[in-house]
Design a protein around this motif. Sequence first.
Motif, PDB file in Angstrom:
ATOM      1  N   ARG A 133      44.419  79.990  -4.909  1.00 38.64           N
ATOM      2  CA  ARG A 133      45.465  79.273  -5.625  1.00 38.64           C
ATOM      3  C   ARG A 133      46.849  79.677  -5.116  1.00 38.64           C
ATOM      4  O   ARG A 133      47.711  78.841  -4.886  1.00 38.64           O
ATOM      5  CB  ARG A 133      45.361  79.550  -7.124  1.00 38.64           C
ATOM      6  N   ARG A 134      47.034  80.986  -4.880  1.00 39.14           N
ATOM      7  CA  ARG A 134      48.315  81.464  -4.383  1.00 39.14           C
ATOM      8  C   ARG A 134      48.614  80.879  -2.997  1.00 39.14           C
ATOM      9  O   ARG A 134      49.722  80.417  -2.726  1.00 39.14           O
ATOM     10  CB  ARG A 134      48.313  82.997  -4.309  1.00 39.14           C
ATOM     11  N   ALA A 135      47.614  80.859  -2.135  1.00 39.16           N
ATOM     12  CA  ALA A 135      47.791  80.319  -0.784  1.00 39.16           C
ATOM     13  C   ALA A 135      48.097  78.821  -0.837  1.00 39.16           C
ATOM     14  O   ALA A 135      48.963  78.328  -0.098  1.00 39.16           O
ATOM     15  CB  ALA A 135      46.547  80.583   0.050  1.00 39.16           C
ATOM     16  N   LYS A 136      47.409  78.101  -1.706  1.00 38.21           N
ATOM     17  CA  LYS A 136      47.646  76.656  -1.834  1.00 38.21           C
ATOM     18  C   LYS A 136      49.064  76.394  -2.344  1.00 38.21           C
ATOM     19  O   LYS A 136      49.770  75.525  -1.825  1.00 38.21           O
ATOM     20  CB  LYS A 136      46.626  76.040  -2.788  1.00 38.21           C
ATOM     21  N   ASN A 137      49.487  77.148  -3.371  1.00 38.68           N
ATOM     22  CA  ASN A 137      50.835  76.968  -3.904  1.00 38.68           C
ATOM     23  C   ASN A 137      51.889  77.268  -2.849  1.00 38.68           C
ATOM     24  O   ASN A 137      52.898  76.568  -2.738  1.00 38.68           O
ATOM     25  CB  ASN A 137      51.056  77.846  -5.135  1.00 38.68           C
ATOM     26  N   GLU A 138      51.655  78.307  -2.059  1.00 41.20           N
ATOM     27  CA  GLU A 138      52.600  78.655  -1.003  1.00 41.20           C
ATOM     28  C   GLU A 138      52.687  77.546   0.036  1.00 41.20           C
ATOM     29  O   GLU A 138      53.772  77.163   0.468  1.00 41.20           O
ATOM     30  CB  GLU A 138      52.148  79.960  -0.347  1.00 41.20           C
ATOM     31  N   ARG A 139      51.541  76.989   0.418  1.00 39.68           N
ATOM     32  CA  ARG A 139      51.512  75.890   1.388  1.00 39.68           C
ATOM     33  C   ARG A 139      52.230  74.665   0.836  1.00 39.68           C
ATOM     34  O   ARG A 139      53.052  74.047   1.528  1.00 39.68           O
ATOM     35  CB  ARG A 139      50.055  75.548   1.729  1.00 39.68           C
ATOM     36  N   LEU A 140      51.967  74.314  -0.425  1.00 38.79           N
ATOM     37  CA  LEU A 140      52.612  73.150  -1.032  1.00 38.79           C
ATOM     38  C   LEU A 140      54.116  73.359  -1.183  1.00 38.79           C
ATOM     39  O   LEU A 140      54.907  72.428  -0.989  1.00 38.79           O
ATOM     40  CB  LEU A 140      51.977  72.838  -2.392  1.00 38.79           C
ATOM     41  N   ARG A 141      54.524  74.573  -1.517  1.00 41.09           N
ATOM     42  CA  ARG A 141      55.946  74.881  -1.663  1.00 41.09           C
ATOM     43  C   ARG A 141      56.673  74.724  -0.322  1.00 41.09           C
ATOM     44  O   ARG A 141      57.748  74.130  -0.249  1.00 41.09           O
ATOM     45  CB  ARG A 141      56.118  76.308  -2.186  1.00 41.09           C
ATOM     46  N   ARG A 142      56.053  75.231   0.752  1.00 40.28           N
ATOM     47  CA  ARG A 142      56.665  75.079   2.083  1.00 40.28           C
ATOM     48  C   ARG A 142      56.769  73.611   2.458  1.00 40.28           C
ATOM     49  O   ARG A 142      57.801  73.158   2.977  1.00 40.28           O
ATOM     50  CB  ARG A 142      55.839  75.823   3.127  1.00 40.28           C
ATOM     51  N   SER A 143      55.718  72.857   2.164  1.00 38.75           N
ATOM     52  CA  SER A 143      55.715  71.436   2.491  1.00 38.75           C
ATOM     53  C   SER A 143      56.807  70.696   1.714  1.00 38.75           C
ATOM     54  O   SER A 143      57.523  69.858   2.270  1.00 38.75           O
ATOM     55  CB  SER A 143      54.338  70.853   2.165  1.00 38.75           C
ATOM     56  N   ARG A 144      56.942  71.015   0.432  1.00 40.08           N
ATOM     57  CA  ARG A 144      57.970  70.364  -0.398  1.00 40.08           C
ATOM     58  C   ARG A 144      59.365  70.705   0.106  1.00 40.08           C
ATOM     59  O   ARG A 144      60.243  69.828   0.200  1.00 40.08           O
ATOM     60  CB  ARG A 144      57.821  70.800  -1.849  1.00 40.08           C
ATOM     61  N   LEU A 145      59.597  71.954   0.463  1.00 37.91           N
ATOM     62  CA  LEU A 145      60.918  72.355   0.959  1.00 37.91           C
ATOM     63  C   LEU A 145      61.248  71.653   2.265  1.00 37.91           C
ATOM     64  O   LEU A 145      62.379  71.233   2.486  1.00 37.91           O
ATOM     65  CB  LEU A 145      60.990  73.874   1.124  1.00 37.91           C
ATOM     66  N   GLN A 146      60.246  71.517   3.137  1.00 34.81           N
ATOM     67  CA  GLN A 146      60.489  70.789   4.397  1.00 34.81           C
ATOM     68  C   GLN A 146      60.821  69.338   4.110  1.00 34.81           C
ATOM     69  O   GLN A 146      61.715  68.758   4.730  1.00 34.81           O
ATOM     70  CB  GLN A 146      59.259  70.872   5.297  1.00 34.81           C
TER      71      GLN A 146
END
Length: 58
Positions: free
Chosen positions: A39-52
Amino acid sequence: MTKLDTEALKLVGVRRKETAMEKTTRAAREILDDENEMRRAKNERLRRSRLQYEHGDR
């Protein structure tokens, strides 16, 4: 012969048998730890994607 207590056994490296409840608890904790890490890894990936996306860095 002297009587050994649990502290002495720990020092020697002798462990008592794990009970069924302890096995279940350990297995449940391992599963929850794995799920939390995923879950932590998925949230981190989604957060990076949203920021980009927000910064137009596609």
